[in-house]
Design a protein around this motif. Structure first.
Motif, PDB file in Angstrom:
ATOM      1  N   LEU A 142     -49.739  37.362 -22.895  1.00  0.00           N
ATOM      2  CA  LEU A 142     -48.187  37.833 -22.617  1.00  0.00           C
ATOM      3  C   LEU A 142     -47.707  36.330 -22.403  1.00  0.00           C
ATOM      4  O   LEU A 142     -46.603  36.151 -22.744  1.00  0.00           O
ATOM      5  N   TYR A 143     -48.359  35.607 -21.312  1.00  0.00           N
ATOM      6  CA  TYR A 143     -47.646  34.385 -20.799  1.00  0.00           C
ATOM      7  C   TYR A 143     -47.599  33.342 -21.957  1.00  0.00           C
ATOM      8  O   TYR A 143     -46.859  32.749 -22.238  1.00  0.00           O
ATOM      9  N   VAL A 144     -48.944  33.167 -22.455  1.00  0.00           N
ATOM     10  CA  VAL A 144     -48.995  32.050 -23.625  1.00  0.00           C
ATOM     11  C   VAL A 144     -48.078  32.367 -24.740  1.00  0.00           C
ATOM     12  O   VAL A 144     -47.533  31.402 -25.022  1.00  0.00           O
ATOM     13  N   ASP A 145     -47.895  33.730 -25.123  1.00  0.00           N
ATOM     14  CA  ASP A 145     -46.938  33.940 -26.273  1.00  0.00           C
ATOM     15  C   ASP A 145     -45.667  33.637 -26.100  1.00  0.00           C
ATOM     16  O   ASP A 145     -44.819  33.001 -26.936  1.00  0.00           O
ATOM     17  N   GLN A 146     -45.133  33.804 -24.652  1.00  0.00           N
ATOM     18  CA  GLN A 146     -43.791  33.809 -24.401  1.00  0.00           C
ATOM     19  C   GLN A 146     -43.114  32.495 -23.757  1.00  0.00           C
ATOM     20  O   GLN A 146     -41.965  31.975 -23.866  1.00  0.00           O
ATOM     21  N   PHE A 147     -44.481  31.751 -23.212  1.00  0.00           N
ATOM     22  CA  PHE A 147     -43.958  30.552 -22.370  1.00  0.00           C
ATOM     23  C   PHE A 147     -43.243  29.513 -23.581  1.00  0.00           C
ATOM     24  O   PHE A 147     -42.348  28.947 -22.735  1.00  0.00           O
ATOM     25  N   PRO A 148     -43.596  29.076 -24.665  1.00  0.00           N
ATOM     26  CA  PRO A 148     -42.839  28.259 -25.292  1.00  0.00           C
ATOM     27  C   PRO A 148     -41.407  28.588 -25.270  1.00  0.00           C
ATOM     28  O   PRO A 148     -40.524  27.522 -25.209  1.00  0.00           O
ATOM     29  N   ARG A 149     -41.097  29.737 -25.477  1.00  0.00           N
ATOM     30  CA  ARG A 149     -39.590  30.068 -25.843  1.00  0.00           C
ATOM     31  C   ARG A 149     -39.028  29.972 -24.575  1.00  0.00           C
ATOM     32  O   ARG A 149     -37.583  29.489 -24.650  1.00  0.00           O
ATOM     33  N   HIS A 150     -39.333  30.329 -23.395  1.00  0.00           N
ATOM     34  CA  HIS A 150     -38.868  30.220 -22.251  1.00  0.00           C
ATOM     35  C   HIS A 150     -38.432  28.871 -21.742  1.00  0.00           C
ATOM     36  O   HIS A 150     -37.334  28.394 -21.364  1.00  0.00           O
ATOM     37  N   VAL A 151     -39.393  27.737 -22.185  1.00  0.00           N
ATOM     38  CA  VAL A 151     -39.002  26.341 -21.779  1.00  0.00           C
ATOM     39  C   VAL A 151     -37.964  25.955 -22.805  1.00  0.00           C
ATOM     40  O   VAL A 151     -37.228  25.287 -22.304  1.00  0.00           O
ATOM     41  N   ARG A 152     -38.048  26.056 -23.968  1.00  0.00           N
ATOM     42  CA  ARG A 152     -37.197  25.932 -24.821  1.00  0.00           C
ATOM     43  C   ARG A 152     -35.668  26.201 -24.448  1.00  0.00           C
ATOM     44  O   ARG A 152     -34.795  25.525 -24.419  1.00  0.00           O
ATOM     45  N   ASP A 153     -35.476  27.626 -24.115  1.00  0.00           N
ATOM     46  CA  ASP A 153     -34.195  28.303 -23.742  1.00  0.00           C
ATOM     47  C   ASP A 153     -33.947  27.729 -22.220  1.00  0.00           C
ATOM     48  O   ASP A 153     -32.763  27.559 -22.207  1.00  0.00           O
TER      49      ASP A 153
END
Length: 299
Positions: free
Chosen positions: A95-106
């Motif tokens: 869950l963390y790894v999959d969503q981590f990049p998007r949260h940083v980008r946003d």
């Protein structure tokens, strides 16, 4: 179209005009804070599941110290407890790894940051066998089997003559090899038994280092976003001569023909939760070569 600061209540209330540029900035600031909180929430879920695994280690060692386990159902229960804890940890990590990049980008409102965040995960993957193994194990668990193949509970004498109880948990290469989808390059790196406690600790330390990089990267953007909301709260409070309680329901509004088209809530209590989570969950240092013990520190 007009833009204003006001309270989301019926009845008389102060209305302060703002321009569209400020409205859009506040809208972006709120989105930044939402994404920053989401990132910390995912990390809290990950940390909580890791804590559960470590707590079960200590708990089962104490149970072994106090009770004799000989019935098959008790051994099965032991196995189940740790399979559940390991599966939960692997799921939380995914869950963390999959969503981590998007949260940083946003948080940074910059599409190029997506690739940067992914590169941090790739670096962690490349730098540690334990990280690669846990990622491969997660795929195995999702599609083909359980993580725990071999376990033991026992005791040994310490250098001071104390009898110390402990738990060993391992995945076995021979069982992983039966899964034709298990990543071959990772399997080739495996010993016949892979210590799941060590791999979990190194994995968590790696993910914590990645999370620390993200916190550093988004810190300025998050601080600017929070300050923007605080400035509007202070301006509205000053103009209305109200108390802090009077800010409940404060929002920026886009209004057309006396109808509210869009609302941007300007509250920070939920962002205070993000700050508390950051304090609660600092960078994990050296957990890969340390462990919790119930041994008295006077011994």
């Amino acid at each position: 179209m007009k833009y204003q600061l006001t309270l989301a209540f019926l009845g008389p209330r102060q209305e302060l005009e703002i321009d569209k540029e400020r409205f859009d900035f506040l809208k972006g600031a709120r989105h930044t804070l939402i994404e920053a909180l989401a990132l910390e929430e995912k990390y809290e879920i990950l940390i909580s599941n890791y804590l559960e695994l470590e707590q079960q280690i200590v708990r089962q060692a104490v149970v072994a110290q106090v009770r004799t386990q000989s019935d098959y159902s008790e051994f099965f229960e032991f196995r189940m407890v740790f399979n559940v804890a390991l599966v939960n940890l692997l799921t939380a990590a995914r869950l963390y790894v999959d969503q981590f990049p998007r949260h940083v980008r946003d948080c940074l409102a910059d599409e190029s940051q997506l690739a940067l965040a992914k590169s941090w995960l790739n670096q962690a993957y490349d730098s540690a066998f334990e990280y690669r193994f846990m990622e491969a194990l997660r795929n195995h668990v999702q599609h083909n089997g359980v993580p725990l193949h071999w376990w033991s509970v026992g005791s040994k004498r310490t250098d001071k003559g104390l009898r110390e109880f402990g738990v060993s948990l391992c995945a076995e290469k021979k069982h992983l090899a039966e899964d034709t989808e298990f990543k071959k390059t990772v399997l080739a790196e495996c010993d016949e038994k892979v210590d799941l406690l060590i791999t979990a600790r190194v994995y968590m330390q790696s993910l914590s280092e990645v999370h620390s990089k993200a916190r550093d990267a988004i810190s300025d953007s998050v601080a600017i976003a929070r300050l923007a909301v605080q400035e509007e709260q202070a301006r509205y409070q000053s103009s209305s001569s109200g108390t802090e309680d009077s800010l409940l329901g404060l929002e920026a509004q886009a209004v057309e023909n006396d109808r509210i088209i869009e609302r941007v809530p300007l509250l920070l209590q939920w962002d205070d939760v993000r700050k508390k989570l950051q304090m609660k969950n600092p960078l994990l240092r050296n957990i890969s070569n340390s462990f919790a013990s119930s041994r008295s520190r006077s011994n």
